[in-house]
Design a protein around this motif. Structure first.
Motif, short mmCIF file in Angstrom:
data_model
loop_
_atom_site.label_atom_id
_atom_site.label_comp_id
_atom_site.label_asym_id
_atom_site.label_seq_id
_atom_site.Cartn_x
_atom_site.Cartn_y
_atom_site.Cartn_z
N PRO A 81 0.98 -1.08 0.27
CA PRO A 81 0.03 0.01 0.03
C PRO A 81 0.80 1.28 0.20
CG PRO A 81 -0.04 -0.92 2.26
CD PRO A 81 0.80 -1.88 1.37
N LEU A 131 -4.30 2.00 1.92
CA LEU A 131 -4.29 0.67 2.76
C LEU A 131 -5.78 0.31 2.96
CD1 LEU A 131 -2.70 -1.26 4.36
CD2 LEU A 131 -3.03 0.33 6.46
N ARG A 157 -10.61 -1.53 -0.56
CA ARG A 157 -10.83 -2.87 -0.69
C ARG A 157 -11.66 -3.24 -1.63
NH1 ARG A 157 -7.56 -3.70 2.55
NH2 ARG A 157 -7.66 -4.46 4.99
N ARG A 196 -4.58 -1.17 -5.50
CA ARG A 196 -3.21 -2.07 -5.25
C ARG A 196 -3.98 -3.49 -5.27
NH1 ARG A 196 -3.23 -4.20 0.16
NH2 ARG A 196 -5.03 -3.42 1.29
N PRO A 219 -3.79 -9.16 -1.36
CA PRO A 219 -3.17 -10.41 -1.01
C PRO A 219 -4.38 -11.37 -0.74
CG PRO A 219 -1.98 -8.70 0.07
CD PRO A 219 -3.25 -8.03 -0.54
#
Lengths: 463, 857
Positions: free
Chosen positions: B663, B668, B671, B676, B679
């Motif tokens: 991030p 961060l 969602r 990004r 994982p």
């Protein structure tokens, strides 16, 4: 990182420094010891346990603890009644053994669960913040007993003692729920597969080697922290817990073969119900089979786990108390034969065993379902869902036994006095497990957990 | 020009509504509205250029004394739009026709025409309103006006009177989907005790609902509310159901449908019901609202959306009868996004546009190692080999990522992996020993189809309309596991159309438009599936029975002919296989579900989250995060001739897919915007195979060739056989939902990786990696550690990582000084070989337990 609880005095950094001195610097076991004393200092545990025997499906009032034999035929217990050791109090006739032990029980006849839906609300619901009550307790007490790794919060399903039983029933709610308090607080559900979980809990390498490996793992993981977000977050915590369990040597706790065969025989409910005698006309006949085959052993396992530090043990069989007399379920009278007889036996054996071991005041047993059943018996002998009154039985835990709390209306349809709610039940459980006055002073608890534990009022008249 | 504006008053009102707690008194509101009426707005004033806009144009027509109309006023400020409905001032000229409340709600006073003028920050905007029949009591339509009240107040919800047995004796149809029944329950049942016509306000229904008599559900309807008054009027009118002339609602529209807004801003919505006769009615006050994510936006029961602090996209669901609409709000973070490369990739165009709108800067592009590992896992279902890693990292071709994707797709590993994925949801189960031939053949048929890239439409047709026996047509095996026609229709609808029809079997689907007729009409496609014994025990021949295809709706008793979802009933010849018609409809390029479902499923495979999530629940009330992207992907998929490998190519070649999972300071918490890579834990099979390749172990599975990889296993049996596969969540293939595969991390998994004898044996056998490494004395520790990192992580270790490894190995290899040991300890002294091997076992153990290994990142 090897720290053993959120509040460990060893931060990641400080442990790295300790580790940097060489592996001889400070051993894992020393750390565990440290943590244990910290636990004694900080967490207001009463060192008691609660076993919550969840009667999933919704047991009837009359056929269990509130027979109402003076009421019209369609109201009163379809199985008749039996006198108990408390003068003037009777139970449904199935509960012969419990009746003899009524002086060691507290029966609540004014408990309401609020609605007649199949779910798991007394144990996981809005009153418990969407978590198993044990998960909330775990959040306060720590997920594992520091010295042994024993999970504080365990859930036992038939598979824990019988590999042939069905998978746990999930469609009415997740008994392993942890709400917002974190996956590490969720109930630990042991299986029975030989090469599975129990095997993995048995340490096969030297403690030193496991410590070395964990040290190395943390060193390597720390050099690549970027994955430390989202889904991966819980992993490190789970690995710590795993190590705790392995080094604590708790796998034997889950193994009933460590018990005296006579004790097992005393608990065992399998001989009471021959699976072939269960009518296959009910779609749920496999559930009745699992109930009879496993309930006694599950109660024994619960006792064994409590002795080893488990604080909250959920016990349930496979959804059996739903006495509709429809395609799926037997009616009230036949259902009591399948479900009530093993219940009477297993709970009585449990109480006797605790009594002999001097544990009666240390362990509180709670028995109830998600609702009661309709006061009026249908023509086919079934009773349907009922949200306004439900049976509730408690035993031990240092509470006042040999009494009936609250009265029900003449048809056993609603409370007539001293209504008791799930919130009260949670209050009683939390006051049994914790010094709630001290919990009030605890910092770092989620606000809703703090609020719930400190404000839920226990059932009146029990303490 | 004289205007009265009460900003303070409006503000207070907004606050009240935001909290959503106090029941606004409508009479009070009207009086406020009246006080706002001003006179003397001139047309010239309003015609000058104004930044103000109504949510819809044209004159407002209102009918009857109780008609309501919600105004929504927007101020265009530069590029932005701001809802000013609650902070503008409204005036009406002439008076006596309508009033406008501070929240923009128009109520009728009398017949005639008037002009409403809004004023905000010095700008004006006018609109004509015309009122008819203000002095007439218009007949109330029970389904269109009374039932929505029960829905809105939760009376007919599944936890209350709406459940099958009702609540305490009083039953309503679930969410009002059977208004005819509801009328009967209210008016006739219980000897009519629920209604008191002589004194409507003493009707049991109202006494209970208002809490005047004890009501378990509490006080739901304030006596002063419009809803309460509507029920009173309905009783006064003599409890009409409505006439046959009442037109049903055909759809609802939402104004506005979407809005780019700010944290803490508000947005008034307007909801209009459109009837089959072309008329429409404002139902803002009787529609039902539900916010998707209350951390981002909350909504009041009058359609006022209040954004919260969090940024991102969210939606509000609006329901009226069985009709559903969605309002989407985007709350940008507002950081300049200037690190996006130009891309002609379809995925990137849409994802980047959204990121720019959101002001959410994405992470940087992943490095080659991460890309290689990620793409190999996602496409080929395995870790890259040592050789692949070394070649790829050394390759200087700028096109090497694209080439790698092509290479992986061409390999049989792709077919292996995706065949397992499809076999699970097509429930390739082996429930008896006789079933092996079939389950192996079905798996291999799927695998071949994927390997040869059979167009998806033709793949699905061969399987849905399969006839014959396993020997010549393996897909008939599906009909062996999925026996019942209800299960067949449900599975097909869920897997290929993203429609979950289960609920509609017994009642109108609460969050969907599907009725029981839709359900049984769909079942009729499977009503002629015949079976006779096949060539071998446990096998069957599937054939089309001659006869009329139909399925009975048990509620109406009507036998329904086959009917596609949202389509017309089909009349088919007796010899015709209705499943062929089903396949025709499904694979028609205009089918609104088919291609979208597939691209969404594949999207989730590669990104861990569906554009609609869960990926196979594509109901209207579960809106996509990127609707345009979903449409564009589906369209491109159809245009490509349903090219599955092509779709994978499009996705994997996108910059979006190749972004780093690390991030930055802004994303961060992201969602769902793909700024990004998210994982996720390796699936059970890939993890087991990966551990085996790193440790050089081989797995044995019963009846399978030695050395078969877990990802190649054909059916459900092996989940039971392998504790590893079951604890890491390989599905038992009991359901058509990919959600049966568990992707969480749990304690049992951690225990298994940390301490199981299974892993121990893989690490410590004589052929294990540790033993091999040590045997090869030519290599230095650095070289060995580097090999392990390349095998496990597809990258070379950094200097610090080498250091940690070497220090550990050296420390552990130092044998204890014999003079310090007790006699007993001396006996336990390890052999020199063990001393050399064990530290490597430890190192490999540690690598296997890292997040970097366990996760696809």
């Amino acid at each position: 990182m090897i720290t053993f609880a959120d509040s460990s005095p060893y931060s990641r950094r400080s442990f790295l420094q300790v580790g940097g001195l060489g592996l001889g610097g400070l051993s894992l076991s020393q750390l565990i010891g440290w943590r244990a004393s910290a636990a004694k200092a900080g967490i207001p545990l009463k060192n008691k346990s609660v076993v919550f025997l969840f009667m999933h499906g919704g047991p009837p009032q009359q056929e269990t603890f509130d027979p109402k034999m003076d009421a019209p035929a369609e109201i009163r217990s379809s199985t008749g009644e039996v006198k108990t050791s408390i003068p003037g109090v009777t139970f449904g006739s199935t509960f012969e053994k419990l009746a003899e032990r009524a002086n060691r029980l507290a029966i609540v006849r004014s408990y309401t669960t609020g609605n007649g839906n199949h779910d798991i609300k007394p144990i996981v619901g809005k009153d418990s913040l969407g978590a198993n009550i044990g998960s909330l307790f775990s959040r306060i007490a720590g997920a594992n007993v520091p010295t042994t790794g024993m999970p504080r919060n365990v859930a036992l399903f038939p598979r824990a003692v019988d590999a042939d039983s069905q998978e746990r029933v999930k469609q009415f709610g997740n008994l392993l729920a942890h709400g917002t308090v974190g996956a590490s607080c969720a109930p630990f559900a042991p299986g029975s597969a030989k090469n599975g979980l129990q095997g993995d809990m048995t340490m096969w390498m030297s403690r030193q080697r496991l410590e070395d490996r964990m040290y190395l793992l943390n060193k390597i993981d720390n050099l690549k922290r970027a994955i430390d977000n989202g889904a991966a977050d819980g992993l490190g915590e789970l690995q710590k817990q795993a190590v705790n369990m392995i080094t604590g040597g708790i796998s034997e706790a889950f193994d009933l073969s460590g018990e005296d065969p006579r004790t097992i025989a005393r608990y065992d409910t399998a001989p009471l119900i021959n699976p072939n005698s269960i009518s296959k006309s009910w779609n749920n006949h496999r559930n009745y089979r699992d109930h009879g085959q496993t309930l006694g052993k599950l109660m024994l396992l619960a006792r064994r786990l409590c002795e080893r530090g488990a604080g909250f043990v959920t016990v349930t069989t496979n959804f059996v108390w739903d006495f509709h007399s429809d395609k799926n379920n037997a009616g009230a009278a036949e259902g009591m034969d399948y479900c009530g007889v093993p219940f009477d036996h297993a709970v009585s054996a449990f109480l006797d065993d605790l009594h002999e071991r001097g544990l009666s005041d240390q362990i509180l047993l709670v028995c109830c379902g998600e609702m009661g059943r309709t006061p009026k018996l249908q023509n086919n002998g079934g009773r349907n869902h009922w949200g306004r009154l439900a049976p509730l039985m408690l035993a031990g835990g240092g509470l006042r036994m040999g009494q009936v709390i609250g009265e029900s209306s003449p048809d056993a349809g609603e409370p007539a006095s001293n209504p008791v709610t799930t919130e009260n039940l949670i209050g009683t459980i939390m006051h049994t497990l914790l010094d709630v006055g001290q919990v009030r002073l605890m910092e770092n608890l989620p606000r809703d957990v703090h609020q719930l534990v400190t404000s839920a009022l226990p059932i009146k008249g029990l303490s | 020009m004289k205007l009265l504006i009460f900003p303070l008053c409006s503000l207070l009102l907004v606050l009240t509504v935001e909290q959503g707690t106090s029941e606004e008194n409508s009479t009070e509101e009207t009086s406020k509205g009246q006080s706002l009426i001003a006179t003397g707005s001139s047309p010239e004033e309003t015609s000058r250029v104004t930044p103000l806009r109504w949510s819809s144009d044209g004159d407002i027509t209102m009918k009857g004394p109780h008609d309501l109309h919600q105004l929504v006023l927007t101020s265009h400020e530069g590029d932005g739009k701001k809802d000013v409905t609650a902070i503008a001032g409204f005036s009406v000229e002439p008076s006596g026709i309508v009033t406008v409340s501070p929240t923009g709600l128009i109520r009728v006073i009398g017949n005639g025409s008037a002009t409403i003028t809004a004023e905000f920050a010095g700008s004006l905007l006018s609109r004509a309103v015309k009122v008819n029949q203000a002095d007439e009591q218009l007949p109330i339509s029970f389904p269109n006006e009374i039932v929505p009240i029960f829905t809105r107040h939760g009376c007919n919800g599944g936890g209350c009177h709406g459940k099958a047995e009702g609540q305490n004796g009083f039953k309503l149809s679930l969410l009002g989907y059977e208004p005819q029944d509801d009328h009967g329950y209210l008016v006739q049942e219980g000897l009519g005790r629920r209604i008191f016509r002589a004194s409507p306000t003493h009707s049991l229904i109202l006494l209970k609902a208002s809490g005047e008599l004890p009501h378990q559900g509490g006080s739901r309807l304030a006596r002063s509310s419009d809803d309460y008054k509507t029920i009173v009027r309905w009783i006064r009118q003599g409890l009409p159901y409505g006439s046959d002339g009442d037109s049903p609602v055909t759809r609802i529209s939402i104004e506005p449908r979407e809005r780019l807004t700010r944290a803490k801003a508000v947005q008034q919505l307007r909801v209009v019901a459109h009837f089959s006769d072309g008329s429409s009615k404002d139902v803002t006050r009787i529609a039902q609202y539900e916010a998707n994510d209350e951390e981002m936006a909350i909504v009041s029961d009058r359609g006022l959306v209040a954004m919260q602090e969090r940024t991102g996209s969210t939606s509000v669901m609006i329901r009226f009868q069985e009709h559903v609409g969605v309002f989407r709000a985007t709350i940008p973070l507002g950081v300049p996004v200037d690190n996006l490369p130009s891309s002609d990739n379809l995925v990137d165009q849409h994802i980047f546009t959204k990121l720019r709108t959101l002001g959410l800067p994405p992470s940087s592009l992943s490095d080659d190692s991460t890309f290689l590992r990620r793409a190999t896992i996602d496409i080929a279902g395995r870790l890259p080999t040592l050789d692949e890693t070394d070649k790829f990292l050394a390759d200087t071709d700028p096109e090497k990522r694209t080439l790698k994707i092509d290479q992986l797709l061409a390999s049989t590993d792709y077919a292996d992996y995706f065949a397992g994925k499809w076999a699970a949801i097509l429930r390739n189960k082996r429930t008896s020993a006789h079933h092996a031939r079939g389950s192996f053949a079905f798996h291999s048929w799927i695998r071949n189809s994927l390997h040869h890239n059979v167009p998806y439409n033709s793949f699905v047709r061969q399987f849905v309309a399969a006839s014959g026996e396993v020997g010549n047509n393996p897909p008939v095996i599906w009909y062996r596991t999925v026996k019942d026609s209800k299960e067949q229709l449900q599975d097909v609808a869920q897997i290929f159309l993203g429609q979950r029809l289960q609920c509609a079997q017994c009642h109108h689907h609460p969050y969907e438009k599907w009725s029981q007729d839709d359900y049984y009409g769909f079942e009729a496609f499977f009503s002629k599936v015949g079976r006779k014994p096949g060539a071998q025990p446990g096998e069957e021949v599937i054939f089309n029975k001659i006869g009329v295809a139909s399925a009975k709706n048990p509620r109406s008793g009507r036998a329904l002919p086959p009917k596609p979802l949202g389509g017309k009933e089909l009349r088919l010849a007796q010899h015709h296989d209705p499943r062929d018609s089903l396949a025709d409809w499904m694979t028609n390029e205009d089918n609104p579900f088919f291609a979208r479902m597939l691209v969404n499923r594949y999207w989730k495979h590669f990104f861990g989250r569906g554009i609609v999530d869960p990926e196979d629940d594509m109901r209207v009330t579960n809106p996509p995060t990127h609707p345009e992207l979903l449409d564009a992907l589906a369209q491109s998929f159809v245009e490509s001739g349903y090219d599955l490998k092509g779709l994978v190519r499009t996705i994997c070649n996108s910059t979006t897919y190749q972004l780093s999972s690390d991030p930055n300071e802004f994303n961060l918490d992201d969602r769902q915007n793909y700024s990004r890579f998210y994982p996720r834990r390796l699936p059970a099979e890939i993890l087991l195979d990966g551990i085996n390749t790193v440790t050089n172990a081989k797995e044995k599975f019963s009846g399978q060739p030695q050395g078969i990889r877990a990802v190649q296993l054909p059916d459900d049996q092996f989940t039971k056989e392998s504790y590893f596969l079951s604890v890491f969540g390989r599905p038992d293939m009991n359901s058509a939902c990919e959600c049966e595969r568990a992707d969480d991390v749990n304690l049992a998994q951690a225990l298994h990786l940390v301490n199981s004898t299974n892993i121990r044996n893989k690490l410590a056998s004589d052929n294990a990696r540790a033993a091999l490494l040590v045997k090869n004395t030519e290599f230095s520790d650095e070289a060995r550690i580097s090999e392990l990192y390349r095998r496990a992580f597809s990258r070379t270790p950094g200097p610090e990582e080498l250091n940690v490894g070497i220090r550990y190995l050296n420390r552990k290899r130092t044998p204890a000084d014999p003079s310090t040991l007790s006699e007993e300890a001396k006996k336990k002294q390890r052999s020199p070989e063990a001393i050399a091997r064990e530290p490597y076992e430890d190192l490999i153990w540690a690598l296997l337990n890292t997040k970097e290994f366990l996760f696809n990142h």
